[in-house]
Design a protein around this motif. Sequence first.
Motif, PDB file in Angstrom:
ATOM      1  N   GLY A  25       0.868  -1.071   0.082  1.00 25.67           N
ATOM      2  CA  GLY A  25       0.275   0.487  -0.118  1.00 25.67           C
ATOM      3  C   GLY A  25       0.788   1.450   0.128  1.00 25.67           C
ATOM      4  N   THR A  26       0.827   2.538   0.090  1.00 22.90           N
ATOM      5  CA  THR A  26       0.953   3.568   0.626  1.00 22.90           C
ATOM      6  C   THR A  26       0.813   3.603   1.996  1.00 22.90           C
ATOM      7  N   LEU A  27       1.721   5.229   1.987  1.00 17.71           N
ATOM      8  CA  LEU A  27       2.019   5.893   3.461  1.00 17.71           C
ATOM      9  C   LEU A  27       0.571   5.791   4.408  1.00 17.71           C
ATOM     10  N   GLU A  28      -0.199   6.831   2.888  1.00 15.94           N
ATOM     11  CA  GLU A  28      -1.585   7.097   3.529  1.00 15.94           C
ATOM     12  C   GLU A  28      -2.408   5.493   4.044  1.00 15.94           C
ATOM     13  N   ASP A  29      -1.834   4.316   3.776  1.00 17.67           N
ATOM     14  CA  ASP A  29      -2.796   3.825   4.440  1.00 17.67           C
ATOM     15  C   ASP A  29      -2.654   2.959   5.534  1.00 17.67           C
ATOM     16  N   VAL A  30      -1.284   3.837   5.231  1.00 22.51           N
ATOM     17  CA  VAL A  30      -0.741   2.866   6.778  1.00 22.51           C
ATOM     18  C   VAL A  30      -1.348   4.190   7.821  1.00 22.51           C
ATOM     19  N   ARG A  31      -1.037   5.750   7.461  1.00 27.83           N
ATOM     20  CA  ARG A  31      -1.659   6.167   8.788  1.00 27.83           C
ATOM     21  C   ARG A  31      -3.012   6.536   8.767  1.00 27.83           C
ATOM     22  N   LYS A  32      -3.903   5.882   7.468  1.00 22.14           N
ATOM     23  CA  LYS A  32      -5.546   5.894   8.402  1.00 22.14           C
ATOM     24  C   LYS A  32      -5.288   4.014   8.871  1.00 22.14           C
ATOM     25  N   LEU A  33      -4.668   3.148   9.100  1.00 22.49           N
ATOM     26  CA  LEU A  33      -4.801   1.926   9.575  1.00 22.49           C
ATOM     27  C   LEU A  33      -4.370   2.462  11.345  1.00 22.49           C
ATOM     28  N   VAL A  34      -2.918   3.092  11.431  1.00 25.03           N
ATOM     29  CA  VAL A  34      -3.403   3.507  12.035  1.00 25.03           C
ATOM     30  C   VAL A  34      -3.776   4.446  13.326  1.00 25.03           C
ATOM     31  N   ASN A  35      -4.696   5.098  12.653  1.00 27.40           N
ATOM     32  CA  ASN A  35      -5.542   6.135  13.141  1.00 27.40           C
ATOM     33  C   ASN A  35      -6.882   5.052  13.843  1.00 27.40           C
ATOM     34  N   GLU A  36      -7.384   4.012  12.272  1.00 21.56           N
ATOM     35  CA  GLU A  36      -8.496   3.729  12.450  1.00 21.56           C
ATOM     36  C   GLU A  36      -8.607   2.657  13.782  1.00 21.56           C
ATOM     37  N   ALA A  37      -7.302   1.596  13.550  1.00 20.51           N
ATOM     38  CA  ALA A  37      -6.402   1.006  15.356  1.00 20.51           C
ATOM     39  C   ALA A  37      -6.822   1.817  16.257  1.00 20.51           C
ATOM     40  N   HIS A  38      -6.420   3.473  16.227  1.00 23.77           N
ATOM     41  CA  HIS A  38      -6.277   3.715  17.836  1.00 23.77           C
ATOM     42  C   HIS A  38      -7.328   4.169  18.132  1.00 23.77           C
ATOM     43  N   GLU A  39      -8.679   4.111  17.048  1.00 19.77           N
ATOM     44  CA  GLU A  39      -9.829   4.844  17.496  1.00 19.77           C
ATOM     45  C   GLU A  39     -10.618   4.045  17.819  1.00 19.77           C
ATOM     46  N   LYS A  40     -10.133   2.566  17.868  1.00 19.72           N
ATOM     47  CA  LYS A  40     -10.819   1.033  18.194  1.00 19.72           C
ATOM     48  C   LYS A  40      -9.767   0.568  19.006  1.00 19.72           C
ATOM     49  N   GLY A  41      -9.353   1.102  20.026  1.00 18.77           N
ATOM     50  CA  GLY A  41      -8.389   1.146  20.872  1.00 18.77           C
ATOM     51  C   GLY A  41      -6.721   0.274  20.922  1.00 18.77           C
ATOM     52  N   ILE A  42      -7.065  -0.329  19.691  1.00 22.14           N
ATOM     53  CA  ILE A  42      -5.776  -1.300  19.371  1.00 22.14           C
ATOM     54  C   ILE A  42      -4.281  -0.131  18.768  1.00 22.14           C
ATOM     55  N   LYS A  43      -3.336  -0.981  19.707  1.00 22.80           N
ATOM     56  CA  LYS A  43      -2.515  -0.314  19.494  1.00 22.80           C
ATOM     57  C   LYS A  43      -1.585  -0.969  17.981  1.00 22.80           C
ATOM     58  N   VAL A  44      -0.375  -0.156  16.808  1.00 22.39           N
ATOM     59  CA  VAL A  44       0.382  -0.303  16.468  1.00 22.39           C
ATOM     60  C   VAL A  44       1.785  -0.594  16.359  1.00 22.39           C
ATOM     61  N   ILE A  45       2.277  -1.662  16.542  1.00 17.73           N
ATOM     62  CA  ILE A  45       4.126  -1.789  16.268  1.00 17.73           C
ATOM     63  C   ILE A  45       4.269  -2.553  14.820  1.00 17.73           C
ATOM     64  N   LEU A  46       5.138  -1.677  14.412  1.00 23.58           N
ATOM     65  CA  LEU A  46       6.314  -2.224  13.382  1.00 23.58           C
ATOM     66  C   LEU A  46       7.384  -2.978  13.673  1.00 23.58           C
ATOM     67  N   GLU A  47       7.668  -3.531  12.676  1.00 24.76           N
ATOM     68  CA  GLU A  47       9.198  -4.017  12.888  1.00 24.76           C
ATOM     69  C   GLU A  47       9.677  -3.285  12.275  1.00 24.76           C
ATOM     70  N   PHE A  48      11.335  -3.250  12.901  1.00 23.15           N
ATOM     71  CA  PHE A  48      12.208  -2.457  11.911  1.00 23.15           C
ATOM     72  C   PHE A  48      13.543  -3.103  11.942  1.00 23.15           C
ATOM     73  N   VAL A  49      13.852  -3.365  11.498  1.00 26.95           N
ATOM     74  CA  VAL A  49      14.726  -4.284  10.983  1.00 26.95           C
ATOM     75  C   VAL A  49      16.903  -3.149  11.148  1.00 26.95           C
ATOM     76  N   PRO A  50      17.414  -3.026  11.747  1.00 28.36           N
ATOM     77  CA  PRO A  50      18.270  -2.321  11.863  1.00 28.36           C
ATOM     78  C   PRO A  50      19.347  -3.179  11.525  1.00 28.36           C
TER      79      PRO A  50
END
Length: 494
Positions: A113-138
């Motif tokens: 998807g797009t960055l806007e899709d990710v923002r939408k996911l995080v926003n809707e998850a937060h509205e439902k009381g769900i937090k979002v963690i992203l895997e970071f590969v350093p």
Amino acid sequence: MKKLVTLVLIIFLLLGSATSIHAEEADGVKEQVIYSIFVDRFNNIDRSRDKQVDIDDPNAYHGGDIQGIIDKLDYIKELGFTTISLSSIMENSPNGYHGYWIEDFFKVEEEFGTLEDVRKLVNEAHEKGIKVILEFVPNYVSEDHPFADDSSKTKSNTTTDALWLDGAVTLNQENEDVKKMLLEAADFWLNETDIDGFQLHAIEQSSITFLKEFVNHVKEVKPTIYLTGTVLNPDKLTEEYLDAGIPLVEYAPLQEAMVNVLTNVGTPPSDIYKKWEESGKRTGLVYIDNKFTDRFTRKIVESGQNPLTTWKLALAYLYTTPGVPLIYQGSEIPMDGDTQEEVQQLVQFNNSDPDLHDFFNKIAAIRTQFPVLSHGKFELVDSNGAMSVFKRYDDNETMFIAINNDVKTRSVLVEDVPEGMQLTGLIGDDIVRKNDDEKYKIGVDRESVEIYITEKDTGLNWVYIGMIVGVFLIFVLFIIMLSLKQRRRDQKPL
């Protein structure tokens, strides 16, 4: 009565998770229940993006996308999860469906998807009381990344035997340009998408100096950040890594102990407790399978057990032991498999087991309602055969967890219950009162679980008993009236 208790727990879960998102304590990560999502293998909704998709090839994209996660947020919430942990979604080289062949740390893989899709996911998850963690590969980049051909920015790859890393190049995290890029990438995702934290991939492969600097940096950017860590080689996980500031780290030996005990009927759950003691009573991510292991369901089937029954035992331990439960996508179905292709297939939502689905919800509600299951002390009370009873307690609450992994009903005597209290079961509505020997006898059927709270012993519930008796009397009177009516009808002359 049982349905009423379940309803109360579910209502509490829904209300509690809706407000928890506003909590300002980073320590709140310990109260979470995490659903681990392998993005490409979760749910394919936006088929316009399926440019590299070939579901017949286990090493190609299968089409899971960000929109597919958004569409399942209500489903995830219904199961009682409070956090979702996404696999890496950064732009990857061709066939990098797993997210470990990163070409650009500042872009979303277009297959997802797009960055806007990710923002939408995080926003809707937060509205439902769900937090979002992203895997970071350093630790790694794709062979196509600009740093890959610069010997000052890379080093010898010592983990080529790990799945998917044969197409990756190991970064030199002591290089200032590499360090700067990784820190800026972390800032980008935190600031641009409002995610709640990172799951750091293979922390023991990182430079300990860099890892500590990274952790301190992101905590300054987002003081409430949630951090978890995965491990490729447990033998390299020294105390220095455990003290780097990441609250939740995987511990594979505990996972192996849970699988070995719960897929062997007749083995006491206390054996898992002993492994936990051997670890120095470590707390972290508590999991029973993931995208790198065989499915727990496969191990259950191979042992000739009932998946539904055994999963309930596993969930009871996962959700009540110290640490934070991490559940791999599809476990609620429950999905099966031992090959890479089977373990990493798209989630088969249409095959869901309603009974297991309900148990996920109920056990999560219990964990959410009683903070002692997240923060309390943990002790083994006693075992009898393959039944073990554990205790979680603090200054305000005491709970007992009974897990019977035996082939027959077992019981354990409990003594350390506060005076004037009874044990009330939350799974099966069992009530245990003090016997003539001043002890509490907890009995549990074969391959079953019960979780008890301690509450004031008020004796028999006469109101409830009266209601039952009243209903019974009304039923008896109704039958008598029908009988009399039928008798009059039979006696009536033709």
